[in-house]
Structure formats: C-alpha cells, structure tokens
Design a protein around this motif. Structure first.
Motif, PDB file in Angstrom:
ATOM      1  N   VAL B  42       0.838  -1.201   0.000  1.00  0.00           N
ATOM      2  CA  VAL B  42       0.000   0.000   0.000  1.00  0.00           C
ATOM      3  C   VAL B  42       0.880   1.261   0.000  1.00  0.00           C
ATOM      4  CG1 VAL B  42      -1.631   1.348   1.379  1.00  0.00           C
ATOM      5  CG2 VAL B  42      -1.993  -1.100   1.067  1.00  0.00           C
ATOM      6  N   MET B  43       1.929   1.254   0.821  1.00  0.00           N
ATOM      7  CA  MET B  43       2.830   2.422   0.849  1.00  0.00           C
ATOM      8  C   MET B  43       3.492   2.631  -0.498  1.00  0.00           C
ATOM      9  SD  MET B  43       4.672   2.139   4.578  1.00  0.00           S
ATOM     10  CE  MET B  43       5.497   3.733   4.400  1.00  0.00           C
ATOM     11  N   PHE B  44       3.889   1.521  -1.136  1.00  0.00           N
ATOM     12  CA  PHE B  44       4.531   1.631  -2.449  1.00  0.00           C
ATOM     13  C   PHE B  44       3.583   2.247  -3.470  1.00  0.00           C
ATOM     14  CE2 PHE B  44       4.863  -0.264  -6.673  1.00  0.00           C
ATOM     15  CZ  PHE B  44       6.094   0.241  -7.062  1.00  0.00           C
ATOM     16  N   VAL B  45       2.364   1.747  -3.519  1.00  0.00           N
ATOM     17  CA  VAL B  45       1.402   2.254  -4.507  1.00  0.00           C
ATOM     18  C   VAL B  45       1.118   3.733  -4.259  1.00  0.00           C
ATOM     19  CG1 VAL B  45      -0.998   2.088  -5.279  1.00  0.00           C
ATOM     20  CG2 VAL B  45       0.345   0.007  -4.948  1.00  0.00           C
ATOM     21  N   GLU B  46       0.917   4.097  -2.999  1.00  0.00           N
ATOM     22  CA  GLU B  46       0.605   5.498  -2.700  1.00  0.00           C
ATOM     23  C   GLU B  46       1.780   6.418  -3.054  1.00  0.00           C
ATOM     24  OE1 GLU B  46      -0.738   5.649   1.387  1.00  0.00           O
ATOM     25  OE2 GLU B  46      -2.820   5.286   0.755  1.00  0.00           O
ATOM     26  N   LYS B  47       2.982   5.975  -2.703  1.00  0.00           N
ATOM     27  CA  LYS B  47       4.172   6.807  -2.950  1.00  0.00           C
ATOM     28  C   LYS B  47       4.475   6.902  -4.453  1.00  0.00           C
ATOM     29  CE  LYS B  47       8.637   8.152  -2.526  1.00  0.00           C
ATOM     30  NZ  LYS B  47       9.086   9.456  -2.093  1.00  0.00           N
ATOM     31  N   THR B  48       4.461   5.768  -5.110  1.00  0.00           N
ATOM     32  CA  THR B  48       4.907   5.721  -6.507  1.00  0.00           C
ATOM     33  C   THR B  48       3.953   6.454  -7.436  1.00  0.00           C
ATOM     34  OG1 THR B  48       5.954   3.602  -6.061  1.00  0.00           O
ATOM     35  CG2 THR B  48       5.618   4.184  -8.374  1.00  0.00           C
ATOM     36  N   PHE B  49       2.655   6.310  -7.165  1.00  0.00           N
ATOM     37  CA  PHE B  49       1.684   6.861  -8.102  1.00  0.00           C
ATOM     38  C   PHE B  49       0.982   8.105  -7.571  1.00  0.00           C
ATOM     39  CE2 PHE B  49       2.030   2.239  -8.740  1.00  0.00           C
ATOM     40  CZ  PHE B  49       2.664   2.265  -9.975  1.00  0.00           C
ATOM     41  N   GLY B  50       1.400   8.555  -6.384  1.00  0.00           N
ATOM     42  CA  GLY B  50       0.875   9.811  -5.866  1.00  0.00           C
ATOM     43  C   GLY B  50      -0.604   9.778  -5.554  1.00  0.00           C
ATOM     44  N   VAL B  51      -1.059   8.647  -5.027  1.00  0.00           N
ATOM     45  CA  VAL B  51      -2.482   8.529  -4.686  1.00  0.00           C
ATOM     46  C   VAL B  51      -2.631   8.209  -3.201  1.00  0.00           C
ATOM     47  CG1 VAL B  51      -3.135   7.749  -6.986  1.00  0.00           C
ATOM     48  CG2 VAL B  51      -2.518   6.062  -5.236  1.00  0.00           C
ATOM     49  N   THR B  52      -3.819   8.485  -2.667  1.00  0.00           N
ATOM     50  CA  THR B  52      -4.167   8.032  -1.328  1.00  0.00           C
ATOM     51  C   THR B  52      -5.293   7.023  -1.469  1.00  0.00           C
ATOM     52  OG1 THR B  52      -3.555  10.132  -0.333  1.00  0.00           O
ATOM     53  CG2 THR B  52      -5.042   8.716   0.939  1.00  0.00           C
ATOM     54  N   ILE B  53      -5.049   5.839  -0.959  1.00  0.00           N
ATOM     55  CA  ILE B  53      -6.052   4.780  -1.105  1.00  0.00           C
ATOM     56  C   ILE B  53      -7.037   4.884   0.050  1.00  0.00           C
ATOM     57  CG2 ILE B  53      -6.445   2.300  -1.341  1.00  0.00           C
ATOM     58  CD1 ILE B  53      -3.496   2.082  -2.228  1.00  0.00           C
ATOM     59  N   PRO B  54      -8.287   5.214  -0.228  1.00  0.00           N
ATOM     60  CA  PRO B  54      -9.264   5.321   0.862  1.00  0.00           C
ATOM     61  C   PRO B  54      -9.591   3.954   1.450  1.00  0.00           C
ATOM     62  CG  PRO B  54     -10.347   5.646  -1.256  1.00  0.00           C
ATOM     63  CD  PRO B  54      -8.883   5.521  -1.538  1.00  0.00           C
ATOM     64  N   ASN B  55     -10.083   3.968   2.674  1.00  0.00           N
ATOM     65  CA  ASN B  55     -10.359   2.705   3.363  1.00  0.00           C
ATOM     66  C   ASN B  55     -11.250   1.779   2.550  1.00  0.00           C
ATOM     67  OD1 ASN B  55      -8.808   3.537   5.491  1.00  0.00           O
ATOM     68  ND2 ASN B  55     -10.534   4.083   6.822  1.00  0.00           N
ATOM     69  N   GLU B  56     -12.252   2.350   1.888  1.00  0.00           N
ATOM     70  CA  GLU B  56     -13.198   1.485   1.181  1.00  0.00           C
ATOM     71  C   GLU B  56     -12.576   0.816  -0.042  1.00  0.00           C
ATOM     72  OE1 GLU B  56     -13.581   4.654   1.860  1.00  0.00           O
ATOM     73  OE2 GLU B  56     -14.105   5.837   0.095  1.00  0.00           O
ATOM     74  N   GLU B  57     -11.433   1.317  -0.487  1.00  0.00           N
ATOM     75  CA  GLU B  57     -10.746   0.673  -1.615  1.00  0.00           C
ATOM     76  C   GLU B  57      -9.719  -0.367  -1.167  1.00  0.00           C
ATOM     77  OE1 GLU B  57     -11.527   0.757  -4.612  1.00  0.00           O
ATOM     78  OE2 GLU B  57     -12.142   2.740  -5.327  1.00  0.00           O
ATOM     79  N   LEU B  58      -9.509  -0.459   0.143  1.00  0.00           N
ATOM     80  CA  LEU B  58      -8.532  -1.430   0.653  1.00  0.00           C
ATOM     81  C   LEU B  58      -9.186  -2.806   0.744  1.00  0.00           C
ATOM     82  CD1 LEU B  58      -6.840   0.797   3.365  1.00  0.00           C
ATOM     83  CD2 LEU B  58      -5.752  -0.111   1.318  1.00  0.00           C
ATOM     84  N   ARG B  59      -9.601  -3.286  -0.425  1.00  0.00           N
ATOM     85  CA  ARG B  59     -10.240  -4.596  -0.518  1.00  0.00           C
ATOM     86  C   ARG B  59      -9.270  -5.576  -1.167  1.00  0.00           C
ATOM     87  NH1 ARG B  59     -14.113  -1.314  -3.004  1.00  0.00           N
ATOM     88  NH2 ARG B  59     -13.637  -2.352  -4.978  1.00  0.00           N
ATOM     89  N   ILE B  60      -9.407  -6.819  -0.770  1.00  0.00           N
ATOM     90  CA  ILE B  60      -8.460  -7.829  -1.250  1.00  0.00           C
ATOM     91  C   ILE B  60      -8.466  -7.933  -2.767  1.00  0.00           C
ATOM     92  CG2 ILE B  60     -10.101  -9.755  -1.022  1.00  0.00           C
ATOM     93  CD1 ILE B  60      -7.690 -11.446  -0.048  1.00  0.00           C
TER      94      ILE B  60
END
Lengths: 392, 83
Positions: B42-60
């Motif tokens: 999750v940290m990699f995706v947020e850092k690399t692509f400049g996004v914040t993943i909201p809780n509701e998107e943290l699905r398997i």
C-alpha cells in the motif's frame, strides 16, 4: 469505567517549572527535558507515576502529537525530527517517553486510518493533549504473538460489543481513550474506546522492573457497547495493516527512546569516570573503562543513524521504512541494555543505589528489549527479510 | 504491459526475487502476502503513483494481481482527491 486496586503512590513527585517555549527540534527538546524532566525522573520512578503537572507541561510544549498536521492542531513535524525529540525525552525519562509512544500510536492511527468525522472528533484533542491515548494489544495470554489475542468485537445492533482483557497497557491508569485491537468475524480490528464507556474497568499494575512511572494497567472490557464508528480503518484483509502501521510507529519511538538511554548512559558514565578515582587515577584514564565508554559513543552514533534512516524513509513514504524501523529498534534496544549494564558496572556500588540514575537506565533498558515486539520476534522478522530477498 | 503494471511487478519481484510472477497471477494464492507486505504494498502504490487509497478501496480484490492494482491506480487518478 471502574478503577480497582488503586495503590497510593510512594510519594508525591515534584512539580516541574512552567514551560516557556514549544519544542520544535532536538535542541528545544533537550532544553525542555533538561529543565522539566531529567531532574525529576528518579522521583517519578520511585513514585510510580508522573504528575499531572508534567503532563500539562508536555502539552504546553506541544509534545504530545506534533506530527499531526496544523489543521488538526499539530505542527506537521517530520518523522526524523520526531525521532530526535523522542530520543531526547528517552534520555531524560523512559516512562514519559513511553507515554508519548502510546499516545503517538493512537493519534497517528486516527490520522492515518480514521474517517474525516473520526479525525475531527479525536485529532485536535490528541494534538493538544486534552485527551491522552493508550494502546491495548497485549493480553494475559498473548504478547508479541499477536495472533493469540482473544478479545472479541462482535457486530450487534449496527455497532459493536467488545469483550476481553488487555494487559501491560502503558498509560492505562491515566489514558482517556484506548486504542483496542480485537478479533472481528473478518480479522483483527482497531477500536477507539473512551475510558468512561460502561463496562470498562482499569486495574493499575505497579512495581514493574522498569518504566515504573508509565502507569501500566490491565483493562477489562465486559459487554462494552460501541457505536459503529468506533472501528478505525478498513475491515477485512487489510485490517492487519492498521496494527502493522501502529506497531511500526511504536517501534520507531521505542528505538528513539533506546538511543536516548544509550546517550544517558554515556553522559552519566563519562561524568562519573572523570571524577571518580582509583588509587589516585581517574577511572577515565583506565583502559578497561575507556573501552566501555568508546563502545557507548560508537553505538549511540550507530543507533542514531539507523533511527534517522528509518525516519527519512517514513518522511519519503518509502515502504522500506518498516524493515528499517525493525532494524533500528533491534539494534538500539540491545545497545541500550548492554550499555546500561556497563554504566552500572562503571559506577560500581554507587550504580546500584538510588544516588545515581544508571540503575533506572538499567531497569528501563531491559523493558526496551521486550516491548513493541520482543527481540526474538525482531530477529525472526529481520531474518525473514533476508530469506525472502535472497536471489539464489 | 503498462508502466504502472511493470512498476508494481518490479516492486513485488524486488521483494521476492526467487519468485516468477506475472501481471495476472494472484499473489495471495501464491502465499506471499502477510500484513507486513500488505502495508509495504500500500505504501509503495501510494508513494509511486501519488495517490491516497481510501479505506473502502482497501479490498483484497484490488490487490490480488498487478492488473487489479493497476486498475485501482487508474481509478484513483481519475477521481478528485478526497481529504
């Protein structure tokens, strides 16, 4: 909330002087600690608590959660600086640093995983120190083995019902809100539980080996009814990330505090060795004492660099900060335990007395090897990293 | 393969050099994911692509494959940021 078994403190701890400046960096943190904390830390240790006045001084200095953004009442402090600040606090008093650690864990979890409504409700109060947080994970039968926790949170009537017992909760005697990790039907969830919720019972734990003024408690939750929004963060498979991230910050703060213990051992030992003579020769001139001091200097610098690297990676949002923090905590806590032992050795019988602070450092340092993941768990995790990254 | 997918695959392969992973392979089914790696991912995706993943998107299902993670990134980049 019910409190049982409250033992009277050994003696009322002294009241620190008024705060004149906010803490913004290592230099101001050192000044705060040297004025308000270090001179009284042995008294806090003997009293088994830190006084409310000190908690207010910490709030006046802006120390409770300076990493929170300004809109939440924080100062937007970066993680490298926060590590330096926690090191300085740990140099003066591991009990106070422990209170900062668990408050940091609660405040960060709200900021990182909370909904806008949850952040609005809790973050400003955490930043100002108007509400103090504590971290409830360990149980009578489960410590570093988090998979063994048995506290449950069952969905009921649109909310949750919490049942279980948490133990070794730092700051539990004093905290206003508990960040409780409990089993849900899906995984492990994080719940914010105000202290005054019916069914919450606090039992103080006193006379621990170290961090004796950190006001530990056992917290019982009996049919505690919580609103739906007591749950922080996602449910399902990623719920474990909340715990992983929270513990990561706990380890970072403990690593910082451990560096502070090494530095405190160095400063106390160097001063003692310069003034104490054996056969007309200062201890500082004896090669065996010099060897101990040189190792303290070296390990303090090495641990500080490992901590700074973990902090730099946090500031950069790099995923590798988690393992870097494991390594920093492992190195710093073992160094603290080793050098606290040597600091007592340098002081001789004086080091075993209450006349010098090194006995407190020795007791506190041992705790650092156990909390936020025992050193055995840390070594297993670090070795696991080596195994998964092997190329052959 | 898109740049997003290749970066995600690169991250996973960097963490598990001995594994051979394709963009459509389920990394959960391969037994790679624990809470530590999930957090790193999750940290990699947020850092690399400049996004914040909201809780509701943290699905398997959003993290099973490089394909699904790439779709998540595209979706988040297309949406206005929510505080």
């Amino acid at each position: 909330m019910t409190v049982t078994g409250v033992a009277p403190p050994a003696a009322a701890p002294p009241v620190p002087a008024a705060v004149t400046a906010r803490v913004t960096d290592r230099r101001s943190a050192r000044a705060f600690v040297d004025t308000h904390v270090a001179p009284y830390a042995d008294a806090y240790d003997r009293a088994g608590r830190v006084p409310e006045e000190l908690l207010r001084r910490v709030a006046e200095a802006g120390l409770w959660a300076p990493f929170l953004p300004p809109e939440a009442g924080g100062a937007g402090m970066d993680w490298v600086t926060l590590g330096e600040v926690h090191e300085e606090v740990g140099r003066g008093c591991s009990s106070l640093r422990s209170l900062l650690t668990v408050h940091t864990m609660a405040a960060w979890t709200v900021q990182r995983w909370g909904s806008p409504e949850q952040r609005e409700r809790w973050a400003p109060a955490f930043a100002a120190g108007e509400r103090l947080g504590a971290f409830c994970l360990s149980e009578p039968g489960a410590g570093s083995d988090t998979s063994g926790i048995t506290t449950t949170a069952a969905e009921s009537g649109g909310g949750w019902v919490l049942n279980g017992v948490k133990k070794w909760t730092t700051g539990g005697q004093r905290a206003d809100v508990f960040l409780v990790f409990a089993r849900t039907a899906a995984s492990i969830g994080a719940f914010l539980v105000p202290r005054d919720t019916p069914g919450v019972q606090v039992r103080p734990i006193d006379d621990m080996l170290g961090t004796r003024a950190s006001m530990l408690a056992e917290i019982s939750f009996t049919d505690v009814v919580l609103d739906r929004d007591a749950l922080l963060g996602p449910s399902g498979f990623t719920a474990g990330m909340v715990l992983t991230g929270t513990l990561d910050l706990g380890r970072y703060s403990v690593a910082a505090g451990s560096v502070g213990i090494v530095q405190a051992c160095l400063e106390a030992s160097a001063a003692y060795a310069a003034s104490r003579e054996v056969g007309g020769t200062p201890l500082a001139k004896l090669p065996l004492i010099q060897a101990k001091l040189s190792d303290m200097v070296t390990d303090a610098r090495a641990a500080r660099l490992l901590l700074a690297e973990a902090g730099r990676l946090k500031d950069a949002g790099e995923a590798s900060t988690i393992m870097a923090t494991w390594v920093a905590k492992y190195f710093a806590s073992t160094a603290a335990a080793r050098h606290a032992s040597e600091a007592v050795q340098i002081h001789g019988a004086n080091g075993c007395s209450t006349d010098y602070p090194v006995a407190r450092y020795y007791r506190d340092a041992k705790v650092m090897e156990i909390i936020e993941g025992s050193n055995e768990i840390q070594r297993m995790t670090i070795a696991g990293q080596a195994d998964r990254e092997r190329t052959g | 393969m898109t740049d997003t997918k290749s970066q995600i695959l690169g991250f996973v392969r960097d963490r598990y050099p001995q594994a051979e992973i394709t963009e459509s392979q389920d990394i959960f089914a391969l037994g790679f994911v624990n809470s530590l790696f999930a957090m790193e991912l999750v940290m990699f995706v947020e850092k690399t692509f400049g996004v914040t993943i909201p809780n509701e998107e943290l699905r398997i299902d959003n993290f099973r494959t490089a394909n699904s993670m790439s779709e998540l990134v595209s979706r988040l980049l297309a949406e206005p940021a929510v505080a």
